[in-house]
Design an enzyme around this catalytic site. Structure first.
Site, PDB file in Angstrom:
ATOM      1  N   ASP A 152       0.832  -1.201   0.000  1.00  0.00           N
ATOM      2  CA  ASP A 152       0.000   0.000   0.000  1.00  0.00           C
ATOM      3  C   ASP A 152       0.871   1.258   0.000  1.00  0.00           C
ATOM      4  O   ASP A 152       1.912   1.306   0.658  1.00  0.00           O
ATOM      5  CB  ASP A 152      -0.891  -0.034   1.252  1.00  0.00           C
ATOM      6  CG  ASP A 152      -1.865   1.112   1.323  1.00  0.00           C
ATOM      7  OD1 ASP A 152      -2.759   1.185   0.468  1.00  0.00           O
ATOM      8  OD2 ASP A 152      -1.734   1.943   2.249  1.00  0.00           O
ATOM      9  N   GLU A 164       1.908  -0.093  -4.830  1.00  0.00           N
ATOM     10  CA  GLU A 164       0.968   0.958  -5.220  1.00  0.00           C
ATOM     11  C   GLU A 164       1.734   2.280  -5.217  1.00  0.00           C
ATOM     12  O   GLU A 164       1.937   2.890  -4.177  1.00  0.00           O
ATOM     13  CB  GLU A 164      -0.203   1.012  -4.234  1.00  0.00           C
ATOM     14  CG  GLU A 164      -1.243   2.053  -4.596  1.00  0.00           C
ATOM     15  CD  GLU A 164      -2.185   2.375  -3.446  1.00  0.00           C
ATOM     16  OE1 GLU A 164      -3.374   2.586  -3.710  1.00  0.00           O
ATOM     17  OE2 GLU A 164      -1.722   2.423  -2.280  1.00  0.00           O
TER      18      GLU A 164
END
Length: 584
Positions: free
Chosen positions: A214, A276
């Site tokens: 993330d 990401e």
């Protein structure tokens, strides 16, 4: 010549995999408490396997106060009790492996919850040994009312200042997202080691095969956390990317994380990571096999088309050409390199792709959903499918603010109401924006059956944690689509079979070339592998239209299309029709 003769196409399990993303709160409730859970996921593993999927990626299931649906973690080594127990998770990993699939989990390590013990220690005093594990700064000053002024002009990704004042020590802490999602300071080596051990090592020891990392571009901030230059002249607060994204040590940190993973795994399994990183200027660096950082990345360029760079809910007109170029930017950077790419158009942070990029009307919802399937399955890179995408789920219709759950929507609603008023033009534009773009569209419970009121997600007498999209009553559910050979679900199965059969071209194909780049109706392209050529002709309009051949006199051999009753030798595409060919 073989696949491995091309540096960019060296075979790996994670390159050829189709990865199915699961949002645990909304997937399947096994104990009728209204929340999806790990046992619910386990109960549906055969369904996922039957799609033709090779791996699952499960969004955060760790202990959390749930300010941001589990992306605010208070204990990396414990499952949130509503989702189950650690033993439930170990069982899920084991059964996933027994079905021949890999298990990937979310790695949320840019920030943690203010309820994490690390932060509780850090905030207790300015001299605590963990004080420097987070970004603490004194106020820049005080305003006329005596309120402390944040240390810089960075804006939170969720609206408002990126700083929260803590009265315990009268200093601000940095939190780029929600108010209780506090950023970890990767500059501190002890902090990094603790992150690696708790968030990564623990789960590697229990058999996970990879991590979706993330906010992977945010770990290295600009030294000194200075004010951002003014990019948005309408606001005192500026988007934080300038000061927080792709900082000077970001690649060093990812190389260190990669080394930790490699050294931790003793059984020879190859761990994959997908970072990401949001925007793609460094994609080739992140994913170069020789640099040992991440396996692949998610970029946002193609899913942010049609939105403002300053405010995600401002709708901006865009052309098909712009979208084509944005999509291509996700994989063109790997040409002639040892890097790798991803292909996706939905996830837990995006609205439904049929509503955004196709036609969700009853007339064309199914056929245009299949068109997007053809597009995604024909692109080079690792393929990701988000839960509900395989049944052609669409956005829910406009809801009042009380029905939304997303902290980002709620925060921005309050900011706009305070700044402009409930009945302002700005508020009306905001509601148009969230109707099209809210993350909540992807987070409604999975519709397994046609049964009211809860579509098989939970028991009929249970109130689910979030409202269901009423589209399940119009046939968008697993039960009905499984029995309908013409459904989006069964088309996905056929498309994934074709992707495996023609993997050299569909997964590893290179030398991508647009055919009708300037067309605002046709999305057509070729790509090659050795002496083979794939040609895709996709009609992104509600009109019949003729497509151009990749070259004059080309002979086409049909692979797959989304209309059953079509003349595949015709150069005229029906509304929202797509076809994939081999070029001879």
């Amino acid at each position: 010549m073989t696949i491995s003769d091309h540096p960019e196409t060296e075979p790996k399990w994670w390159k050829e995999a189709t990865i199915y993303q699961i949002y645990p709160a909304s997937f399947k409730d096994s104990n009728n408490d209204g929340w999806g859970d790990l046992k619910g996921i386990t109960s549906k593993l055969q369904y996922i396997k039957d799609l033709g999927v090779d791996a699952i990626w499960v969004c955060p299931f760790y202990d959390s106060p749930q300010q941001d649906m589990g992306y605010d973690i208070s204990n990396y080594e414990k499952v949130w009790p509503t989702y189950g127990t650690n033993e439930d998770c170990f069982e899920l990993i084991d059964k996933t492996h027994k079905l021949g699939m890999k298990f990937i989990t979310d790695l949320v390590i840019n920030h943690c919850s203010t309820e994490h013990e690390w932060f509780k220690e850090s905030r207790s005093s300015k001299t605590n040994p963990k004080r420097d594990w987070f970004f603490w700064r004194p106020p820049k000053g005080y305003d006329a009312e005596g309120k402390p002024i944040p240390p810089n002009n960075w804006k939170s990704f969720f609206g408002g200042s990126a700083w929260t004042f803590d009265e315990t020590t009268n200093e601000f802490y940095l939190r780029l997202f929600a108010s209780r999602q506090v950023d970890l300071n990767w500059e501190n080596e002890d902090c990094r080691r603790a992150i690696f051990e708790s968030a990564v090592g623990f789960w590697l020891d229990h058999g996970v095969d990879g991590f979706r990392i993330d906010t992977a571009g945010l770990y290295s901030k600009r030294p000194g956390l200075p004010d951002s230059p003014i990019f948005d002249k309408t606001s005192k607060l500026q988007h934080p990317n300038w000061g927080s994204h792709n900082g000077p040590r970001i690649h060093e940190y990812h190389q260190e994380l990669h080394r930790f993973m490699k050294n931790r795994v003793k059984d020879g399994r190859e761990i994959m990571t997908v970072g990401e990183v949001a925007h793609g200027s460094d994609n080739a660096l992140y994913t170069s096999a020789a640099r040992y950082e991440v396996s692949e990345v998610f970029s946002f360029t193609h899913v942010e088309v049609g939105t403002s760079p300053f405010f995600r809910y401002n709708i901006v007109p865009f052309t098909l050409k712009q979208w084509k170029e944005a999509i291509a930017s996700n994989f063109l950077f790997i040409n002639g390199t040892d890097s790798w790419a991803t292909t996706y158009i939905e996830n837990h942070d995006q609205a439904r792709s049929i509503t955004r990029f196709a036609d969700d009307s009853p007339k064309y919802r199914k056929i245009s959903g299949k068109l997007l399937t053809l597009l995604e399955c024909s692109l080079t890179g690792t393929l990701y499918v988000y839960q509900g995408q395989e049944i052609g789920q669409i956005n829910f219709k406009e809801w009042p603010i009380e029905k939304y759950e997303d902290v980002d929507v709620k925060n921005n609603y309050e900011i706009i109401k305070k700044s402009f008023g409930k009945n302002s033009k700005e508020m009306k534009d905001f509601f148009k924006g969230i109707a099209l773009l809210s993350r909540d569209h992807s987070r409604t419970p999975m519709p397994w059956t046609k049964d009211k009121p809860n579509a098989g997600f939970t028991g009929p007498d249970v109130k689910p944690w979030f409202l269901l999209n009423e589209s399940f009553e119009q046939g968008i559910n697993v039960e009905q689509e499984s029995r309908d050979d013409d459904s989006v679900l069964n088309f996905w199965k056929r498309a994934l079979q074709a992707r495996k059969k023609y993997k050299e071209l569909m997964i590893y194909g290179y030398d991508f070339q647009f055919i009708d780049l300037d067309s605002d109706q046709i999305f057509s392209f070729t790509k090659e592998y050795e002496d083979k050529t794939l040609f895709a002709a996709l009609n992104f309009s509600g009109e019949e239209i003729e497509f151009s051949l990749p070259r004059e006199g080309a002979s086409l051999s049909f692979i797959l299309g989304n209309y059953d009753d079509t003349d595949v030798s015709s150069r005229v595409l029906k509304p929202w029709e797509g076809r994939i060919y081999l070029v001879k």
